[in-house]
Design a protein around this motif. Structure first.
Motif, PDB file in Angstrom:
ATOM      1  N   CYS A  81       0.836  -1.211   0.000  1.00 63.48           N
ATOM      2  CA  CYS A  81       0.000   0.000   0.000  1.00 63.48           C
ATOM      3  C   CYS A  81       0.870   1.260   0.000  1.00 63.48           C
ATOM      4  CB  CYS A  81      -0.930  -0.001   1.210  1.00 63.48           C
ATOM      5  SG  CYS A  81      -2.300  -1.164   1.107  1.00 63.48           S
ATOM      6  N   LEU A  82       1.914   1.273   0.813  1.00 66.37           N
ATOM      7  CA  LEU A  82       2.805   2.431   0.851  1.00 66.37           C
ATOM      8  C   LEU A  82       3.512   2.631  -0.490  1.00 66.37           C
ATOM      9  CD1 LEU A  82       4.382   1.984   4.407  1.00 66.37           C
ATOM     10  CD2 LEU A  82       2.810   3.788   3.676  1.00 66.37           C
ATOM     11  N   ALA A  83       3.960   1.533  -1.101  1.00 69.72           N
ATOM     12  CA  ALA A  83       4.605   1.625  -2.414  1.00 69.72           C
ATOM     13  C   ALA A  83       3.641   2.179  -3.452  1.00 69.72           C
ATOM     14  CB  ALA A  83       5.123   0.258  -2.841  1.00 69.72           C
ATOM     15  N   ALA A  84       2.387   1.732  -3.411  1.00 73.22           N
ATOM     16  CA  ALA A  84       1.382   2.229  -4.353  1.00 73.22           C
ATOM     17  C   ALA A  84       1.121   3.720  -4.148  1.00 73.22           C
ATOM     18  CB  ALA A  84       0.087   1.437  -4.213  1.00 73.22           C
ATOM     19  N   LEU A  86       3.197   5.940  -2.990  1.00 75.49           N
ATOM     20  CA  LEU A  86       4.348   6.667  -3.535  1.00 75.49           C
ATOM     21  C   LEU A  86       4.277   6.722  -5.066  1.00 75.49           C
ATOM     22  CD1 LEU A  86       7.333   5.430  -1.328  1.00 75.49           C
ATOM     23  CD2 LEU A  86       6.400   7.741  -1.440  1.00 75.49           C
ATOM     24  N   VAL A  87       3.913   5.612  -5.695  1.00 76.74           N
ATOM     25  CA  VAL A  87       3.809   5.589  -7.159  1.00 76.74           C
ATOM     26  C   VAL A  87       2.699   6.518  -7.631  1.00 76.74           C
ATOM     27  CG1 VAL A  87       3.274   4.147  -9.155  1.00 76.74           C
ATOM     28  CG2 VAL A  87       4.809   3.290  -7.385  1.00 76.74           C
ATOM     29  N   PHE A  88       1.556   6.546  -6.946  1.00 79.23           N
ATOM     30  CA  PHE A  88       0.490   7.480  -7.301  1.00 79.23           C
ATOM     31  C   PHE A  88       0.993   8.917  -7.230  1.00 79.23           C
ATOM     32  CE2 PHE A  88      -3.125   4.489  -5.718  1.00 79.23           C
ATOM     33  CZ  PHE A  88      -2.957   3.725  -6.867  1.00 79.23           C
ATOM     34  N   THR A  89       1.758   9.214  -6.187  1.00 76.82           N
ATOM     35  CA  THR A  89       2.234  10.577  -5.972  1.00 76.82           C
ATOM     36  C   THR A  89       3.196  11.020  -7.071  1.00 76.82           C
ATOM     37  OG1 THR A  89       2.031  10.211  -3.591  1.00 76.82           O
ATOM     38  CG2 THR A  89       3.289  12.106  -4.280  1.00 76.82           C
ATOM     39  N   ILE A  90       4.069  10.119  -7.506  1.00 75.48           N
ATOM     40  CA  ILE A  90       5.022  10.507  -8.554  1.00 75.48           C
ATOM     41  C   ILE A  90       4.395  10.439  -9.944  1.00 75.48           C
ATOM     42  CG2 ILE A  90       6.942   9.693  -7.143  1.00 75.48           C
ATOM     43  CD1 ILE A  90       7.204   7.274  -8.930  1.00 75.48           C
ATOM     44  N   SER A  91       3.193   9.866 -10.039  1.00 71.56           N
ATOM     45  CA  SER A  91       2.555   9.696 -11.349  1.00 71.56           C
ATOM     46  C   SER A  91       1.719  10.895 -11.766  1.00 71.56           C
ATOM     47  CB  SER A  91       1.640   8.458 -11.338  1.00 71.56           C
ATOM     48  OG  SER A  91       2.342   7.288 -11.052  1.00 71.56           O
ATOM     49  N   HIS A  92       1.175  11.650 -10.819  1.00 70.20           N
ATOM     50  CA  HIS A  92       0.134  12.638 -11.108  1.00 70.20           C
ATOM     51  C   HIS A  92       0.559  13.630 -12.190  1.00 70.20           C
ATOM     52  CE1 HIS A  92      -3.349  15.128 -10.482  1.00 70.20           C
ATOM     53  NE2 HIS A  92      -2.600  16.167 -10.157  1.00 70.20           N
ATOM     54  N   ASP A  93       1.648  14.337 -11.964  1.00 71.53           N
ATOM     55  CA  ASP A  93       2.088  15.350 -12.932  1.00 71.53           C
ATOM     56  C   ASP A  93       2.655  14.712 -14.187  1.00 71.53           C
ATOM     57  OD1 ASP A  93       1.836  18.105 -11.470  1.00 71.53           O
ATOM     58  OD2 ASP A  93       2.687  16.734  -9.992  1.00 71.53           O
ATOM     59  N   TYR A  94       3.296  13.555 -14.031  1.00 74.01           N
ATOM     60  CA  TYR A  94       3.858  12.850 -15.194  1.00 74.01           C
ATOM     61  C   TYR A  94       2.767  12.495 -16.190  1.00 74.01           C
ATOM     62  CZ  TYR A  94       6.479   9.345 -17.866  1.00 74.01           C
ATOM     63  OH  TYR A  94       7.075   8.631 -18.875  1.00 74.01           O
ATOM     64  N   LEU A  95       1.639  11.980 -15.703  1.00 73.72           N
ATOM     65  CA  LEU A  95       0.557  11.555 -16.589  1.00 73.72           C
ATOM     66  C   LEU A  95      -0.065  12.737 -17.310  1.00 73.72           C
ATOM     67  CD1 LEU A  95      -1.296   8.846 -14.466  1.00 73.72           C
ATOM     68  CD2 LEU A  95       0.492   8.526 -16.166  1.00 73.72           C
ATOM     69  N   GLY A 344      12.435   6.083  -4.650  1.00 74.02           N
ATOM     70  CA  GLY A 344      12.996   7.430  -4.581  1.00 74.02           C
ATOM     71  C   GLY A 344      13.874   7.762  -5.770  1.00 74.02           C
ATOM     72  N   ALA A 345      14.705   6.811  -6.201  1.00 71.53           N
ATOM     73  CA  ALA A 345      15.576   7.051  -7.357  1.00 71.53           C
ATOM     74  C   ALA A 345      14.757   7.283  -8.619  1.00 71.53           C
ATOM     75  CB  ALA A 345      16.519   5.862  -7.539  1.00 71.53           C
ATOM     76  N   PHE A 346      13.709   6.505  -8.831  1.00 68.87           N
ATOM     77  CA  PHE A 346      12.851   6.717  -9.998  1.00 68.87           C
ATOM     78  C   PHE A 346      12.109   8.050  -9.890  1.00 68.87           C
ATOM     79  CE2 PHE A 346      13.245   2.147 -10.930  1.00 68.87           C
ATOM     80  CZ  PHE A 346      13.334   2.188 -12.305  1.00 68.87           C
ATOM     81  N   ALA A 347      11.722   8.459  -8.680  1.00 68.26           N
ATOM     82  CA  ALA A 347      11.030   9.730  -8.502  1.00 68.26           C
ATOM     83  C   ALA A 347      11.928  10.900  -8.902  1.00 68.26           C
ATOM     84  CB  ALA A 347      10.571   9.888  -7.055  1.00 68.26           C
ATOM     85  N   VAL A 348      13.196  10.844  -8.515  1.00 67.71           N
ATOM     86  CA  VAL A 348      14.123  11.901  -8.907  1.00 67.71           C
ATOM     87  C   VAL A 348      14.327  11.886 -10.418  1.00 67.71           C
ATOM     88  CG1 VAL A 348      16.472  12.787  -8.686  1.00 67.71           C
ATOM     89  CG2 VAL A 348      15.287  11.898  -6.672  1.00 67.71           C
ATOM     90  N   ILE A 456       9.570  12.387  -2.962  1.00 66.47           N
ATOM     91  CA  ILE A 456      11.031  12.299  -2.887  1.00 66.47           C
ATOM     92  C   ILE A 456      11.501  12.562  -1.466  1.00 66.47           C
ATOM     93  CG2 ILE A 456      13.183  13.394  -3.639  1.00 66.47           C
ATOM     94  CD1 ILE A 456      11.775  13.955  -6.336  1.00 66.47           C
ATOM     95  N   THR A 457      10.939  13.572  -0.834  1.00 70.78           N
ATOM     96  CA  THR A 457      11.348  13.929   0.527  1.00 70.78           C
ATOM     97  C   THR A 457      11.039  12.812   1.513  1.00 70.78           C
ATOM     98  OG1 THR A 457      10.954  16.276   0.052  1.00 70.78           O
ATOM     99  CG2 THR A 457      11.073  15.625   2.370  1.00 70.78           C
TER     100      THR A 457
END
Length: 483
Positions: A81-84, A86-95, A344-348, A456-457
């Motif tokens: 759930c935590l991994a998901a 984080l992925v949702f958070t890094i996906s929003h602007d990218y999508l 985190g590395a993929f988010a950066v 990332i933070t």
């Protein structure tokens, strides 16, 4: 059989959220499709809350021995759930910038996450198979969501073909073990094998087929050929999801199968997994040295990381339960830490690539002058992956190194140490380029979206804090031990 609805509450909530997001995307106008993200985020938060509620109030529960809710299952449900999130958070602007259909994206992610929750509680080969397919099938679609991009099409096709082949091999192994034991329950398989010595030769053969099938899921050598092209061609958040959540799910299945069903055969499969671990980490690290594209570098790095996580299975014993417990704890700690440092590395990478810079390592030249915060975060994640103190990666490697040495696996410890040094070269090369090289002309300053910056933070904080206080994850692993 009475069904414990509280025990399956997280799966019920997530299924409801999945259906809700699907309907929401169906009726929303195009300019409001972005609402799929907060709806999905809320659904996973509610699922996580249900998991934590079970952890605090509920006793161990089992549904006919096929679906078990214990500390091991609860821990990995929370991790997924935590991994998901984080992925949702890094996906929003990218999508939004990549014009990917958000409804499809989040529905597929939630579907795959549902499979991960199920596999955490699966103690039966049928349940494990169904859960792995529920994880994999949406992932095939996610890899090809850039429908007009030939690289994305290639990524999805390779992922699909390798996935289908591995599933067939794994299913054949499951059918073999059912044929000789008459059961698919992991605990019952262990009981039958322990008393029926003539069946062991066929059981060992079935273990081999199962390892081949799951080897694809965890990108172990020589089943890793799909990884670099799939990660590079997929949307970057999807690559992060495959590298972290999907790989962790494969290891959860492997750990349960090997430590519960086939621990009596450990003396037979242990050498094979030990060699597989060394080959996997060595291949991943050596090929990563030559990479010029950051996502491909992280792809080969994830292959090497899979080798490290496999090492504890290479010291398992059919008779020494204390050794098995230490191996289990080491693998679990590594999986917990890996989830945060890899995401985190993929988010950066997403933050750097979204404005003016691409995903070539050369694009990171002189980044320190424009985005020192991102450089600091990337350095934390890269050196953590390399195992440099005080980042959490050193603790992950220390747990495994200690378990291997205590089991007398000197050659495995040496192989791990050598590979750690090799890995440091390519991680440090990226850090050096960001700090000391001059930026290429035409590169402009940019900002990081708040959601992406938050992800990332948070990941960086976890990596640093766990590096200083490794017992935080060590105690979680001890409490979740299967034996």
């Amino acid at each position: 059989m009475q069904i414990d609805l509280i025990a399956i509450g997280p799966e019920i909530i997530l299924t409801a959220a999945l259906c809700g997001v699907l309907l929401l995307d169906l009726f929303l106008p195009d300019n409001r499709k972005w609402l799929a993200m907060p709806a999905s985020f809320a659904g996973v938060l509610a699922t996580l809350a249900a998991v934590l509620y079970i952890a605090m109030t509920h006793e161990r529960s089992t549904l006919g021995g096929m679906f078990v809710v214990d500390s091991f299952a609860i821990l990995f449900k929370a991790v997924f759930c935590l991994a998901a999130l984080l992925v949702f958070t890094i996906s929003h602007d990218y999508l939004k910038e990549d014009t990917i259909h958000q409804g499809e994206y989040y529905v597929m992610l939630l579907s795959s996450l549902l499979g991960m929750l199920v596999i955490s509680s699966s103690r039966d080969l049928i349940a494990i198979f169904v859960a792995l397919e529920l994880i994999s099938l949406p992932a095939f679609v996610l890899a090809g969501l850039r429908k007009s991009d030939l690289r994305s099409n290639e990524a999805a096709l390779k992922f699909f073909l390798f996935g289908v082949l591995s599933t067939a091999v794994m299913l054949f192994g499951m059918s073999l073990i059912y044929g000789i034991t008459g059961t698919t329950n992991l605990a019952d398989i262990a009981t039958v094998i322990s008393v029926a010595t003539p069946l062991r030769d066929v059981a060992i053969l079935s273990v081999f087929f199962l390892l081949v099938g799951i080897g694809f899921k965890i990108s172990a050598f020589p089943f890793q050929w799909w990884v670099p092209d799939t990660y590079e061609g997929s949307p970057v958040p999807v690559a992060a999801f495959l590298s972290v959540a999907s790989k962790t799910a494969g290891f959860v299945a492997l750990i349960q199968i090997m430590f519960v069903a086939f621990i009596q055969l450990a003396d037979q499969w242990r050498p094979f997994l030990a060699i597989l671990a060394v080959l996997t980490m060595t291949f991943g690290n050596l090929v990563a040295l030559k990479q010029k594209h950051l996502v491909r570098l992280l792809a080969y790095s994830s292959i090497a990381q899979a080798g490290y996580i496999l090492l504890p299975l290479g010291i398992a014993s059919a008779t020494n339960q204390s050794r098995n417990r230490e191996a289990f704890i080491a693998a679990t700690v590594y999986l917990l830490i890996y989830a945060f440092m890899e995401t985190g590395a993929f988010a950066v990478a997403i933050a750097v690539g979204r404005r003016g810079r691409g995903y070539q390592i050369s694009d990171y030249a002189g980044l320190m002058k424009q985005a020192p915060g991102l450089v600091l975060a990337m350095a934390i994640f890269l050196f953590s992956l390399a195992g440099v103190p005080p980042m959490a990666g050193w603790a992950a490697k220390f747990f495994i190194f200690r378990a291997v040495l205590n089991a007398g696996g000197i050659w495995l410890a040496i192989a791990m140490a050598v590979n750690t040094v090799i890995a440091l070269f390519y991680y440090a090369a990226v850090a050096k380029k960001m700090v000391f090289d001059e930026p290429a002309p035409g590169k402009v300053a940019f900002g990081t979206p708040p959601l992406l910056g938050t992800a990332i933070t948070l990941a960086a904080i976890v990596v640093v804090v766990v590096g200083i206080l490794p017992d935080l994850f060590g105690r979680l692993a001890e409490a979740s031990a299967l034996f």
